[in-house]
Design an enzyme around this catalytic site. Sequence first.
Site, PDB file in Angstrom:
ATOM      1  N   ASP A 148       0.861  -1.193   0.000  1.00  0.00           N
ATOM      2  CA  ASP A 148       0.000   0.000   0.000  1.00  0.00           C
ATOM      3  C   ASP A 148       0.898   1.245   0.000  1.00  0.00           C
ATOM      4  O   ASP A 148       2.117   1.155   0.089  1.00  0.00           O
ATOM      5  CB  ASP A 148      -0.941  -0.005   1.222  1.00  0.00           C
ATOM      6  CG  ASP A 148      -0.171   0.106   2.533  1.00  0.00           C
ATOM      7  OD1 ASP A 148       0.886  -0.544   2.659  1.00  0.00           O
ATOM      8  OD2 ASP A 148      -0.603   0.847   3.434  1.00  0.00           O
ATOM      9  N   HIS A 475       2.032  -8.824  -3.417  1.00  0.00           N
ATOM     10  CA  HIS A 475       0.950  -7.839  -3.273  1.00  0.00           C
ATOM     11  C   HIS A 475       1.618  -6.473  -3.138  1.00  0.00           C
ATOM     12  O   HIS A 475       2.039  -6.073  -2.053  1.00  0.00           O
ATOM     13  CB  HIS A 475       0.110  -8.161  -2.033  1.00  0.00           C
ATOM     14  CG  HIS A 475      -1.036  -7.207  -1.833  1.00  0.00           C
ATOM     15  ND1 HIS A 475      -2.252  -7.381  -2.431  1.00  0.00           N
ATOM     16  CD2 HIS A 475      -1.136  -6.051  -1.137  1.00  0.00           C
ATOM     17  CE1 HIS A 475      -3.071  -6.386  -2.099  1.00  0.00           C
ATOM     18  NE2 HIS A 475      -2.401  -5.557  -1.300  1.00  0.00           N
ATOM     19  N   ASP A 520       1.387 -17.786  -4.148  1.00  0.00           N
ATOM     20  CA  ASP A 520       2.093 -16.677  -4.818  1.00  0.00           C
ATOM     21  C   ASP A 520       1.089 -15.946  -5.699  1.00  0.00           C
ATOM     22  O   ASP A 520       1.100 -16.089  -6.920  1.00  0.00           O
ATOM     23  CB  ASP A 520       3.268 -17.231  -5.639  1.00  0.00           C
ATOM     24  CG  ASP A 520       4.007 -16.112  -6.375  1.00  0.00           C
ATOM     25  OD1 ASP A 520       3.802 -14.933  -6.014  1.00  0.00           O
ATOM     26  OD2 ASP A 520       4.775 -16.433  -7.303  1.00  0.00           O
TER      27      ASP A 520
HETATM   28  O1  G3I Z   1      -0.566 -10.992  18.633  1.00  0.00           O
HETATM   29  C1  G3I Z   1      -1.261 -12.114  18.138  1.00  0.00           C
HETATM   30  C2  G3I Z   1      -0.849 -13.378  18.855  1.00  0.00           C
HETATM   31  O2  G3I Z   1      -1.163 -13.291  20.207  1.00  0.00           O
HETATM   32  C3  G3I Z   1      -1.562 -14.543  18.220  1.00  0.00           C
HETATM   33  O3  G3I Z   1      -1.081 -15.749  18.783  1.00  0.00           O
HETATM   34  C4  G3I Z   1      -1.321 -14.562  16.721  1.00  0.00           C
HETATM   35  C5  G3I Z   1      -2.114 -15.645  16.019  1.00  0.00           C
HETATM   36  O4  G3I Z   1      -3.353 -15.198  15.596  1.00  0.00           O
HETATM   37  O5  G3I Z   1      -1.684 -13.350  16.167  1.00  0.00           O
HETATM   38  C6  G3I Z   1      -0.979 -12.237  16.675  1.00  0.00           C
HETATM   39  O6  G3I Z   1      -1.467 -11.079  16.071  1.00  0.00           O
HETATM   40  C7  G3I Z   1      -1.125 -10.847  14.746  1.00  0.00           C
HETATM   41  C8  G3I Z   1      -0.554  -9.449  14.644  1.00  0.00           C
HETATM   42  O7  G3I Z   1      -0.304  -9.128  13.305  1.00  0.00           O
HETATM   43  C9  G3I Z   1       0.741  -9.299  15.429  1.00  0.00           C
HETATM   44  O8  G3I Z   1       1.765 -10.027  14.862  1.00  0.00           O
HETATM   45  C10 G3I Z   1      -2.384 -10.941  13.901  1.00  0.00           C
HETATM   46  O9  G3I Z   1      -2.855 -12.279  13.877  1.00  0.00           O
HETATM   47  C11 G3I Z   1      -2.125 -10.468  12.497  1.00  0.00           C
HETATM   48  O10 G3I Z   1      -3.339 -10.377  11.794  1.00  0.00           O
HETATM   49  C12 G3I Z   1      -1.450  -9.115  12.493  1.00  0.00           C
HETATM   50  O11 G3I Z   1      -1.024  -8.888  11.180  1.00  0.00           O
HETATM   51  C13 G3I Z   1      -0.570  -7.585  10.857  1.00  0.00           C
HETATM   52  C14 G3I Z   1      -1.435  -7.019   9.740  1.00  0.00           C
HETATM   53  O12 G3I Z   1      -0.919  -5.753   9.333  1.00  0.00           O
HETATM   54  C15 G3I Z   1      -2.882  -6.839  10.160  1.00  0.00           C
HETATM   55  O13 G3I Z   1      -2.979  -5.974  11.220  1.00  0.00           O
HETATM   56  C16 G3I Z   1       0.868  -7.716  10.360  1.00  0.00           C
HETATM   57  O14 G3I Z   1       1.713  -8.120  11.428  1.00  0.00           O
HETATM   58  C17 G3I Z   1       1.342  -6.376   9.815  1.00  0.00           C
HETATM   59  O15 G3I Z   1       2.601  -6.561   9.232  1.00  0.00           O
HETATM   60  C18 G3I Z   1       0.365  -5.867   8.772  1.00  0.00           C
HETATM   61  O16 G3I Z   1       0.774  -4.613   8.362  1.00  0.00           O
HETATM   62  C19 G3I Z   1       0.243  -4.121   7.145  1.00  0.00           C
HETATM   63  C20 G3I Z   1      -0.180  -2.697   7.437  1.00  0.00           C
HETATM   64  O17 G3I Z   1      -1.273  -2.727   8.320  1.00  0.00           O
HETATM   65  C21 G3I Z   1      -0.521  -1.925   6.158  1.00  0.00           C
HETATM   66  N1  G3I Z   1       0.560  -2.003   5.220  1.00  0.00           N
HETATM   67  C22 G3I Z   1       0.909  -3.360   4.857  1.00  0.00           C
HETATM   68  C23 G3I Z   1       1.333  -4.146   6.066  1.00  0.00           C
HETATM   69  C24 G3I Z   1       1.733  -5.573   5.698  1.00  0.00           C
HETATM   70  O18 G3I Z   1       0.672  -6.388   5.348  1.00  0.00           O
HETATM   71  O1  9MR Z   2      -3.369  -3.391  -0.159  1.00  0.00           O
HETATM   72  C1  9MR Z   2      -3.704  -3.387   1.210  1.00  0.00           C
HETATM   73  C2  9MR Z   2      -2.601  -4.016   2.017  1.00  0.00           C
HETATM   74  O2  9MR Z   2      -1.459  -3.218   1.951  1.00  0.00           O
HETATM   75  C3  9MR Z   2      -3.012  -4.220   3.447  1.00  0.00           C
HETATM   76  O3  9MR Z   2      -2.075  -5.014   4.113  1.00  0.00           O
HETATM   77  C4  9MR Z   2      -4.374  -4.882   3.526  1.00  0.00           C
HETATM   78  C5  9MR Z   2      -4.876  -4.987   4.949  1.00  0.00           C
HETATM   79  O4  9MR Z   2      -4.966  -3.715   5.507  1.00  0.00           O
HETATM   80  O5  9MR Z   2      -5.329  -4.181   2.774  1.00  0.00           O
HETATM   81  C6  9MR Z   2      -5.002  -4.110   1.408  1.00  0.00           C
HETATM   82  O6  9MR Z   2      -5.994  -3.388   0.726  1.00  0.00           O
HETATM   83  C7  9MR Z   2      -7.213  -4.072   0.513  1.00  0.00           C
HETATM   84  C8  9MR Z   2      -8.288  -3.410   1.348  1.00  0.00           C
HETATM   85  O7  9MR Z   2      -8.009  -3.547   2.711  1.00  0.00           O
HETATM   86  C9  9MR Z   2      -9.653  -3.993   1.013  1.00  0.00           C
HETATM   87  N1  9MR Z   2      -9.901  -3.913  -0.400  1.00  0.00           N
HETATM   88  C10 9MR Z   2      -8.907  -4.604  -1.226  1.00  0.00           C
HETATM   89  C11 9MR Z   2      -7.554  -3.950  -0.981  1.00  0.00           C
HETATM   90  C12 9MR Z   2      -6.478  -4.526  -1.883  1.00  0.00           C
HETATM   91  O8  9MR Z   2      -6.613  -5.843  -2.175  1.00  0.00           O
END
Ligand code: G3I
Ligand code: 9MR
Length: 547
Positions: A148, A475, A520
């Site tokens: 993003d 992605h 992938d």
């Molecule tokens: O903390 C819990 C843990 O207690 C549990 O055992 C485990 C299993 O479910 O989950 C852990 O939480 C996870 C959390 O990250 C901390 O690691 C969540 O499941 C997981 O959904 C969460 O994922 C994060 C995701 O955003 C959703 O919030 C990713 O780490 C994080 O890298 C990702 O970040 C996104 C940004 O929001 C937007 N930009 C892209 C980026 C990468 O996808």
């Molecule tokens: O592209 C977005 C990605 O960077 C984030 O990790 C993810 C979760 O916040 O969201 C993706 O964007 C999606 C949005 O949340 C819902 N509509 C589809 C978007 C792209 O597939």
Amino acid sequence: MARIFMNQVGFTPDSSKKAVLDFGGTEFQVLNSDGKSVYSGTVQHFGTDEISGEDVSVADFSDFKESGTFSISSNGASSTHFSICNNVYDKLMKDICKCFYYLRCGDALTKEYAGVYYHKPCHMTKATVYGEDTDPVDVTGGWHDAGDYGRYSTAGAVAVAHLLYGVRYFKNLLDVKFDIPKVKCDKGDLPDILAEVKVELDFLKKMQREDGSVWHKVTTFCHAPFLMPEDDKGELFLFHVSSLATADIAAVFALAYSIYKDYDAAYADSLLTASKKAYKWLKDNPDELLFFNAEGSNTGQYDEAEDISNRFWAAASLYEATGEKSYYEDILSQRDRLIDFDSKAQSKGYQGDVFTCLGWAEVAGLGSLSILLKGDDDELTRDIKKRFEGEADRLVANSGKNGFGLCMEAKDFIWGSNMELLKYLMILTVADAKIAHKDAYKEALQSGLDYLLGCNSMDVSYVTGNGEKAYKNPHLRPTAVDDIEEPWPGLVSGGPNVGLQDERAKEVPAGSAPMKCYLDHIDCYSLNEITIYWNSPLVFVMSGILA
Ligand code: G3I
Ligand code: 9MR
Ligand code: ZN
């Protein structure tokens, strides 16, 4: 079909070397580029493990040290090609560093350095301070976070930290050249890694308010659809300040000060001043100010359960940079608070010892890295060393539980599992290089790198452009729309995630083992996105391996 999984990039001559077979067998051969057998060995049966679900055998050829290009063959099956030589990771290292350049936001890319991946200036408008009636603010620059186009202060600070601790621990990172524009300093040109990191530091400086606090993020209100960054014209918003972002910025600016002071004294001083200003705000505002998205907004939340680890890191980093006693006292009091919180937490947001956690949310381990750098002969430092060694020993024990020698457990296969792995490899790197050298640490490190580069039951290298079967569909918005066949080389994928948290991920067969919860596919943000803080720990680890 019988398969042979292995590191598709290769090995240095003296490292441990192995391939994993998903079938039994007795013998294996190493073949040279003419297809001639140059080494043969006996396959060892391991059995089935919880993380891959495969019944595997291992072909160990560690004592084969010839340089060249080879493949492994057994029972009619063959592996991808791989190399053995001293500079086998040079391209990988260059690629993983250059990705930060391609992720630059604003007007910083040039055709000369970005080549076919050039894009026009993006996100150049001023940002509206959400919910406040104040003038819009110029926060241009920095790196896009991931697939993003958001820019998030805590994620940015942690990525910079991995890179800068890499510089502090392993000086060789300063010599890596990855073809980016030169930046002048008191001593000629900044080393490439410092020139690239400065782009993000300059942006993070703009994220600090006059009162010292730091906005948590700047993004559009919702994620943009798949388009090039310059076509993402939505209004930019600065969402509210958090004590998380403020502490992380205090920490990373103090760390940066101690490096940049040798290259550009005035710039380094400006970082230390900004760090102290953020720290003063934290002291004046002792209550946690966590972060949650505004109603209806869906860009990254980067929510954390507490700000104690962040305050611990800030105090540790400022203590290391200045040697001032008041920060030392703060380290000790935040340490007590963290131990207390940790013992009561029902659901922990991390695996393992909290004082070895290296981001993005749990950052106490980054504070520990500063304490280790300071190197005092005190109870605090001894305790941190003990914790890193304990954690490294736990990881080595885990690596004995599967045929891949992988230090991960089933519960580590969450969103961004490759970062879970890379954080573990950072711990092993630090333990081996700075605390207690053990061959077992080196072996677990090599196996972890092997996994990332193809020795896994998906038979895929999780770094684009590195390995014959490297994944190709991250992605990542520019890749989705730029009509170029290959994505930028050097991007680390998030990797398998049993949570399967996006629509497309539901296509993963039900009941798949953790290591196989991966596709992938460009739609799979929960399995196959990229981020700055998934690349940065690999840079740290590779610096250690190449040191
Ligand atoms: O903390 C819990 C843990 O207690 C549990 O055992 C485990 C299993 O479910 O989950 C852990 O939480 C996870 C959390 O990250 C901390 O690691 C969540 O499941 C997981 O959904 C969460 O994922 C994060 C995701 O955003 C959703 O919030 C990713 O780490 C994080 O890298 C990702 O970040 C996104 C940004 O929001 C937007 N930009 C892209 C980026 C990468 O996808
Ligand atoms: O592209 C977005 C990605 O960077 C984030 O990790 C993810 C979760 O916040 O969201 C993706 O964007 C999606 C949005 O949340 C819902 N509509 C589809 C978007 C792209 O597939
Ligand atoms: Zn941009």
